[in-house]
Scaffold this active site. Structure first.
Site, PDB file in Angstrom:
ATOM      1  N   ASP A 126      37.946  28.683  46.809  1.00 44.98           N
ATOM      2  CA  ASP A 126      36.758  29.186  46.099  1.00 44.98           C
ATOM      3  C   ASP A 126      36.086  28.053  45.333  1.00 44.98           C
ATOM      4  O   ASP A 126      36.654  26.955  45.205  1.00 44.98           O
ATOM      5  CB  ASP A 126      37.113  30.359  45.159  1.00 44.98           C
ATOM      6  CG  ASP A 126      38.372  30.088  44.326  1.00 44.98           C
ATOM      7  OD1 ASP A 126      38.850  28.939  44.304  1.00 44.98           O
ATOM      8  OD2 ASP A 126      38.878  31.025  43.690  1.00 44.98           O
ATOM      9  N   ASN A 155      43.373  39.022  35.422  1.00 41.38           N
ATOM     10  CA  ASN A 155      42.900  40.376  35.756  1.00 41.38           C
ATOM     11  C   ASN A 155      43.321  40.787  37.167  1.00 41.38           C
ATOM     12  O   ASN A 155      42.833  41.781  37.695  1.00 41.38           O
ATOM     13  CB  ASN A 155      41.378  40.452  35.629  1.00 41.38           C
ATOM     14  CG  ASN A 155      40.670  39.513  36.599  1.00 41.38           C
ATOM     15  OD1 ASN A 155      41.318  38.773  37.331  1.00 41.38           O
ATOM     16  ND2 ASN A 155      39.352  39.548  36.605  1.00 41.38           N
ATOM     17  N   HIS A 187      42.862  38.928  39.936  1.00 42.14           N
ATOM     18  CA  HIS A 187      42.043  38.428  41.047  1.00 42.14           C
ATOM     19  C   HIS A 187      42.839  37.477  41.935  1.00 42.14           C
ATOM     20  O   HIS A 187      43.785  36.830  41.494  1.00 42.14           O
ATOM     21  CB  HIS A 187      40.725  37.798  40.556  1.00 42.14           C
ATOM     22  CG  HIS A 187      40.839  36.499  39.819  1.00 42.14           C
ATOM     23  ND1 HIS A 187      39.922  36.120  38.862  1.00 42.14           N
ATOM     24  CD2 HIS A 187      41.725  35.471  39.895  1.00 42.14           C
ATOM     25  CE1 HIS A 187      40.238  34.920  38.411  1.00 42.14           C
ATOM     26  NE2 HIS A 187      41.334  34.509  39.008  1.00 42.14           N
ATOM     27  N   GLU A 240      37.398  39.530  42.418  1.00 42.74           N
ATOM     28  CA  GLU A 240      37.666  40.211  41.155  1.00 42.74           C
ATOM     29  C   GLU A 240      38.048  41.672  41.417  1.00 42.74           C
ATOM     30  O   GLU A 240      37.842  42.173  42.527  1.00 42.74           O
ATOM     31  CB  GLU A 240      36.416  40.144  40.265  1.00 42.74           C
ATOM     32  CG  GLU A 240      35.917  38.725  39.984  1.00 42.74           C
ATOM     33  CD  GLU A 240      36.766  37.974  38.950  1.00 42.74           C
ATOM     34  OE1 GLU A 240      37.965  38.268  38.802  1.00 42.74           O
ATOM     35  OE2 GLU A 240      36.205  37.068  38.293  1.00 42.74           O
TER      36      GLU A 240
HETATM   37  C1  F6R Z   1      41.570  29.059  41.855  1.00 42.74           C
HETATM   38  C2  F6R Z   1      41.549  30.516  42.002  1.00 42.74           C
HETATM   39  C3  F6R Z   1      41.979  31.434  40.920  1.00 42.74           C
HETATM   40  C4  F6R Z   1      43.212  30.944  40.162  1.00 42.74           C
HETATM   41  C5  F6R Z   1      43.634  31.949  39.088  1.00 42.74           C
HETATM   42  C6  F6R Z   1      44.776  31.421  38.266  1.00 42.74           C
HETATM   43  O1  F6R Z   1      41.165  28.444  43.064  1.00 42.74           O
HETATM   44  O2  F6R Z   1      41.161  30.985  43.019  1.00 42.74           O
HETATM   45  O3  F6R Z   1      42.226  32.696  41.479  1.00 42.74           O
HETATM   46  O4  F6R Z   1      44.263  30.760  41.066  1.00 42.74           O
HETATM   47  O5  F6R Z   1      42.561  32.246  38.262  1.00 42.74           O
HETATM   48  O6  F6R Z   1      44.334  30.277  37.571  1.00 42.74           O
HETATM   49  P1  F6R Z   1      45.381  29.337  36.810  1.00 42.74           P
HETATM   50  O7  F6R Z   1      46.276  28.790  37.852  1.00 42.74           O
HETATM   51  O8  F6R Z   1      44.540  28.252  36.187  1.00 42.74           O
HETATM   52  O9  F6R Z   1      46.078  30.202  35.830  1.00 42.74           O
END
Ligand code: F6R
Length: 252
Positions: free
Chosen positions: A77, A148, A150, A155
Site C-alpha cells: 500500500d 483497528n 486493517h 479499513e
Molecule cells: C503497512 C500496512 C499497515 C501496517 C499496520 C501496522 O504497509 O499496510 O497495515 O502493517 O498499520 O503498522 P505497524 O507495523 O507500524 O504497527
C-alpha cells in the site's frame, strides 16, 4: 515457541520480534532457493512491525548469498498525494529498509500507482492486479495488523473480495501514522492498497503483531466473527495463513 490454531489460522507465539524475523526469513529463503522457472513473488508491508524481518533478510543476502534481487516484490500500500521521495512514504521505507541495503534493483518492485493522474487511477490499479497475476501471483504476503484490524489499508468495512483501489483512511489509522509525519494534519487522507481479495489470493500469508498495543486487535481477530468489521479476521479462512505474535500481543 508455541503453536495453536484459530479456525484455519496457525498462531505462533514467540519471545519477541527477533525469533519471529528468523522464522519468516528462513521460510522466505526456502521459497527463493527452491524456486523453479518462475521468480518468487513476495508481498511486503511497511510499518514498524516488519523491520526486524527486513533486517534479517538483508543479513541473509550479504552473509548467505540469498538471491533476493531475483525475487519480484509487491508493495502492499501507499499514501496518496505525498511528494515523491517523502520519508514517510512506504516506498521510501521499503527502499531504505530493504531494497537499497539488499541491493535489489527498484525495477523489481511492483508499487501502488500513486503517481497516476486522478482520472487514471482505476485503470492503473487494474494494471497492478494484472502485473501481479502476470508475475505468477503472490507466493508469500507479509502483513502487519492495524490497531483497528486493517490489513494493508483495507479499513473496517472493506469487502472480502476487494481489489487494488483508492481508499480513505480511518481517523484511527491517521492518528497512528502521525508519529511518522509529525502531526495528524500532515497525514494523507487517502491511499492505494492491494484489496483484501488480492491479499487473500496469496498462496501463503504471514502476519506479525508485537507489543501490548496490538493485544486488543489480536484478541478480536481470533475471537470475533469473521467479517468486514475486522478485516484481519479473514485470515482465519485462508488455507495457509500464520500469525506470529509476541507475549505482549498475545491475548492469553
Ligand atoms: C503497512 C500496512 C499497515 C501496517 C499496520 C501496522 O504497509 O499496510 O497495515 O502493517 O498499520 O503498522 P505497524 O507495523 O507500524 O504497527
Amino acid at each position: 515457541m508455541r503453536r495453536s490454531i484459530a479456525g484455519r489460522l496457525e498462531v505462533v507465539l514467540v519471545e519477541d520480534a527477533v525469533p519471529a524475523a528468523r522464522i519468516l526469513a528462513r521460510e522466505i529463503a526456502e521459497l527463493v532457493r527452491g524456486r523453479g522457472e518462475r521468480t518468487v513473488v513476495l508481498g511486503l508491508a511497511a510499518g514498524r512491525t516488519p523491520v526486524p524481518l527486513y533486517r534479517e533478510l538483508v543479513r541473509m543476502r550479504h552473509e548467505e548469498g540469498l538471491a533476493l534481487d531475483e525475487a519480484t516484490l509487491v508493495q502492499l500500500d501507499e499514501y496518496l498525494e505525498l511528494p515523491a521521495g517523502h520519508p514517510a512514504s512506504f516506498s521510501s521505507f521499503l527502499r531504505r529498509e530493504l531494497l537499497e541495503p539488499a541491493g535489489i534493483p527498484a525495477e523489481r518492485l511492483i508499487a501502488p500507482p500513486c503517481d497516476a493522474a486522478e482520472g487514471e487511477r482505476e485503470l492503473a490499479c487494474a494494471a497492478i492486479e494484472h502485473a501481479i497475476r502476470a508475475a505468477g501471483g503472490i507466493d508469500l504476503q507479509i502483513l502487519g495488523i492495524g490497531l483497528n484490524g486493517h490489513l494493508g489499508f483495507n479499513e473496517p468495512g472493506s469487502h472480502r473480495d476487494s481489489r487494488t483501489r483508492v481508499v480513505e483512511l480511518d481517523e484511527e489509522t491517521r492518528r497512528h501514522a502521525a508519529r511518522d509525519f509529525g502531526s495528524i494534519e500532515d497525514v494523507p487522507r487517502k491511499a492505494i492498497t492491494l484489496g483484501l481479495g488480492t491479499i487473500l489470493d496469496a498462496r501463503r500469508v504471514r502476519a506479525l503483531a508485537f507489543g501490548a498495543e496490538k493485544a486488543d486487535v489480536v484478541h478480536r481477530m481470533l475471537g470475533e466473527d469473521v467479517g468486514p468489521a475486522l478485516p484481519a479476521s479473514f485470515l482465519r479462512e485462508h488455507g495457509d495463513a500464520m500469525l506470529v505474535v509476541d507475549g505482549d500481543a498475545a491475548p492469553w
